[in-house]
Design an enzyme around this catalytic site. Structure first.
Site, PDB file in Angstrom:
ATOM      1  N   THR A 284       0.845  -1.195   0.000  1.00 31.40           N
ATOM      2  CA  THR A 284       0.000   0.000   0.000  1.00 31.40           C
ATOM      3  C   THR A 284       0.879   1.243   0.000  1.00 31.40           C
ATOM      4  O   THR A 284       0.636   2.198  -0.756  1.00 31.40           O
ATOM      5  CB  THR A 284      -0.918   0.012   1.237  1.00 31.40           C
ATOM      6  OG1 THR A 284      -1.744  -1.154   1.225  1.00 31.40           O
ATOM      7  CG2 THR A 284      -1.802   1.247   1.253  1.00 31.40           C
ATOM      8  N   GLN A 336     -10.125   1.901  -3.437  1.00 32.17           N
ATOM      9  CA  GLN A 336      -9.720   1.585  -2.064  1.00 32.17           C
ATOM     10  C   GLN A 336      -8.403   2.297  -1.745  1.00 32.17           C
ATOM     11  O   GLN A 336      -7.439   2.241  -2.513  1.00 32.17           O
ATOM     12  CB  GLN A 336      -9.550   0.075  -1.887  1.00 32.17           C
ATOM     13  CG  GLN A 336      -9.157  -0.336  -0.471  1.00 32.17           C
ATOM     14  CD  GLN A 336      -9.171  -1.845  -0.249  1.00 32.17           C
ATOM     15  OE1 GLN A 336      -9.648  -2.592  -1.083  1.00 32.17           O
ATOM     16  NE2 GLN A 336      -8.658  -2.275   0.880  1.00 32.17           N
ATOM     17  N   ASP A 358     -12.196   2.756   2.794  1.00 33.77           N
ATOM     18  CA  ASP A 358     -11.123   3.400   3.580  1.00 33.77           C
ATOM     19  C   ASP A 358     -10.377   4.439   2.740  1.00 33.77           C
ATOM     20  O   ASP A 358      -9.151   4.531   2.788  1.00 33.77           O
ATOM     21  CB  ASP A 358     -10.129   2.353   4.089  1.00 33.77           C
ATOM     22  CG  ASP A 358     -10.798   1.206   4.828  1.00 33.77           C
ATOM     23  OD1 ASP A 358     -11.904   1.390   5.346  1.00 33.77           O
ATOM     24  OD2 ASP A 358     -10.199   0.112   4.877  1.00 33.77           O
ATOM     25  N   ARG A 425     -14.268   3.389   9.853  1.00 25.23           N
ATOM     26  CA  ARG A 425     -14.124   2.184  10.675  1.00 25.23           C
ATOM     27  C   ARG A 425     -12.726   2.191  11.289  1.00 25.23           C
ATOM     28  O   ARG A 425     -11.781   2.766  10.721  1.00 25.23           O
ATOM     29  CB  ARG A 425     -14.361   0.913   9.862  1.00 25.23           C
ATOM     30  CG  ARG A 425     -13.441   0.718   8.673  1.00 25.23           C
ATOM     31  CD  ARG A 425     -13.726  -0.602   7.977  1.00 25.23           C
ATOM     32  NE  ARG A 425     -12.810  -0.837   6.853  1.00 25.23           N
ATOM     33  CZ  ARG A 425     -12.526  -2.038   6.375  1.00 25.23           C
ATOM     34  NH1 ARG A 425     -13.064  -3.117   6.936  1.00 25.23           N
ATOM     35  NH2 ARG A 425     -11.706  -2.180   5.364  1.00 25.23           N
ATOM     36  N   TRP A 427      -9.332   1.281  11.915  1.00 23.74           N
ATOM     37  CA  TRP A 427      -8.221   0.495  11.369  1.00 23.74           C
ATOM     38  C   TRP A 427      -7.262   0.075  12.484  1.00 23.74           C
ATOM     39  O   TRP A 427      -6.726  -1.031  12.482  1.00 23.74           O
ATOM     40  CB  TRP A 427      -7.506   1.346  10.321  1.00 23.74           C
ATOM     41  CG  TRP A 427      -6.335   0.715   9.651  1.00 23.74           C
ATOM     42  CD1 TRP A 427      -6.123  -0.615   9.417  1.00 23.74           C
ATOM     43  CD2 TRP A 427      -5.212   1.401   9.094  1.00 23.74           C
ATOM     44  NE1 TRP A 427      -4.934  -0.798   8.756  1.00 23.74           N
ATOM     45  CE2 TRP A 427      -4.360   0.408   8.537  1.00 23.74           C
ATOM     46  CE3 TRP A 427      -4.845   2.732   8.998  1.00 23.74           C
ATOM     47  CZ2 TRP A 427      -3.160   0.740   7.907  1.00 23.74           C
ATOM     48  CZ3 TRP A 427      -3.650   3.055   8.360  1.00 23.74           C
ATOM     49  CH2 TRP A 427      -2.829   2.071   7.824  1.00 23.74           C
TER      50      TRP A 427
END
Length: 519
Positions: A284, A336, A358, A425, A427
């Site tokens: 990522t 994403q 996200d 949310r 992480w």
């Protein structure tokens, strides 16, 4: 046998007698200080092992200084150890994750060193910021190996207790107010003439270099202009004007390239695009089309895009780990993990952000103002706008979204009934996100927020909503987690403003980007 003690015994006794006077503390004193930290065993062991390095400890500031010195020493050893692990990488994926870690450890050493640099006094607030970044870097290193499913034999070799030592220092240093005065907190790399330049109605006319695909500028690619910027004398503001066009490049503005400004011709006109993704074998961290680490970066009138698509999972359009970075009238387009607000202090104004899962994530201290946040049509019928990554309760990080708009992108408008969209949310364990005075359209699910996995972080997170508007803003059916709160106090909400959360009053004026300092 003589009844008198040997010379060696006398020397040992003398050493034990005078060592507290030389080093300033005893093991008992170490224990009493370390008992106040979250990782007392690591604290006690490494301070005892490095008494000469740490110096005398009589008061709390002495103890914090000792902790930082020992932490820096361990971080340097960890960086050196990590550098030597390259040959142990047995495949391309392991090497990809290892390269990220090497960059992250180098940045960790730099950030910790900034907290004790005798040439540049560091405030308690700045220390907390840079230590927060250092800890985030180590978490990111681990995550790269884990998400690619590799490095089981390499990752343990990088564990030099640095994370525990940073966490201890964060716990002892916490507190301190951010600077509010423009002059008092003025960034050392901003020169007096920069503000005049940025106030120009046409900054492009005063650019240092021009990038144009048709050959009408100094360079045809952005990468060439960035490379040339690294050879410039001094570190004043350096403006790279990128003319309209679609630039298929992956760009990294490294830690030594401070005070760079990328200026385009506007959203949808100057486009930087790439397609790296986790599905395509990148981490990522390394999937970003544009990655910015050099401090004081400004991006203006540019579209940052990642075209990997939802099927390739994490695919970053822009990653920023640049302290005091600003993005003005920019667009971030992906699915994403579109926008990776990785670390340090950041500000976004009048930007557009598109994504699905996200799509605003990371562990910076970041404020978004007057931005449009567009949820796209996701393949799994669930959108999450944010995923904030605070791993330590003493990190001064979080995502603050103020005076923005959360709406459906054009591809979602006809399908909002079958898609659930949540504000965020958790992480990480201490995930922290607030929405303040923001328009929430009807696409936002009544529950507002989505669990990450079971009960994980529901008690330790900080999710807040303050004075939001729109059909999706009702808090009547919101989650009942211990960490969620409807903020009714202006005093509480003001903690997450530009002035208080990112010390914007001390550095944003130099950018000439408009901002609201309070609520």
């Amino acid at each position: 046998m003589s009844n008198f003690p040997s010379l060696a015994t006398l020397v040992l006794c003398l050493f034990l007698l005078i060592s507290p006077l030389v080093y300033g503390y005893t093991n008992t004193e170490i224990g009493s200080w370390c008992a106040q930290t979250p990782h007392p065993d690591s604290c006690e062991y490494f301070l005892s092992e490095n008494k000469g390095l740490a110096g005398p400890v009589k008061h709390k500031p002495d103890f914090i200084k000792a902790l930082i010195k020992v932490t820096l020493e361990r971080a340097r050893k960890a960086e050196s150890s990590t550098r030597g692990l390259g040959p142990k990488c047995s495949n391309k994926l392991e090497k990809e994750a290892w390269e990220d870690c090497l960059e992250l450890y180098e940045n960790t050493v730099e950030r910790i060193n900034m907290t004790i640099d005798p040439r540049k006094p560091c405030s308690q607030y700045e220390m907390q910021t840079w230590l927060s970044t250092a800890l985030t870097n180590l978490e990111t290193c681990r995550a790269g190996f884990q998400e690619l499913g590799v490095g089981g034999h390499i990752l343990p070799l990088m564990n030099n207790n640095v994370s525990a030592l940073i966490s201890n220092t964060l716990a002892m240093n916490k507190g301190g107010s951010p600077p509010t005065s423009y002059q008092k907190g003025f960034p050392s790399w901003v020169k007096p003439g920069d503000r005049k330049l940025l106030q120009s109605s046409s900054p492009a006319s005063q650019a240092n270099v021009v990038v144009a695909q048709d050959g009408s500028g100094n360079y045809k690619t952005i990468a060439e202009a960035i490379a040339a910027a690294g050879k410039r004398p001094g570190s004043g503001r350096y403006v790279i004007y990128v003319k309209a066009g679609t630039y298929k490049e992956n760009i990294e503005i490294g830690t030594k390239l401070k005070n760079i400004m990328l200026l385009g011709d506007g959203i949808g006109k100057t486009i930087i695009t790439g397609s790296k993704s986790v599905g395509g074998g990148a981490t990522t961290f390394n999937s970003a089309t544009v990655a910015v680490v050099g401090d004081g970066f400004i991006g203006r009138d540019i579209t940052f895009r990642n075209t990997a698509g939802p099927q390739n999972h994490q695919a970053v359009a822009l990653r920023s780990g640049s302290d005091l970075s600003v993005f003005y009238k920019c667009s971030f387009e992906g699915y994403q993990d579109t926008l990776y607000v990785h670390s340090d202090r950041q500000f976004y104004r009048e930007c557009d952000i598109y994504g699905t899962v996200d799509f605003i994530f990371g562990n910076a201290a970041v404020v978004f103002q007057n931005c449009n946040i567009y949820a796209r049509n996701p393949p799994n019928k669930t959108n999450t706008v944010t995923a904030q990554g605070r791993t330590d309760p003493n990190q001064n990080t979080g995502i603050s979204i103020q005076n923005c708009r959360v709406m459906a992108a054009s591809d979602l408008k006809g399908s909002t009934g079958s898609v659930k969209t949540y504000l965020g949310r958790p992480w990480k364990q201490y995930s922290r996100t607030v929405f303040m005075k923001t328009f929430l359209d009807s696409l936002v699910d009544p529950a507002g927020w989505l669990p990450w996995s079971g009960n994980f972080a529901l008690d330790t997170l900080y999710y807040g909503e303050y004075a939001n508007t729109g059909p999706g803003s009702s808090t009547a059916k919101r989650v009942s987690w211990k960490g969620y709160r409807v903020i009714t106090s202006a005093t509480e909400a003001s903690k997450f403003t530009v002035s208080n959360f990112i010390a914007g009053g001390s550095w944003l004026p130099s950018t000439n980007v408009p901002f609201t300092s309070g609520l």
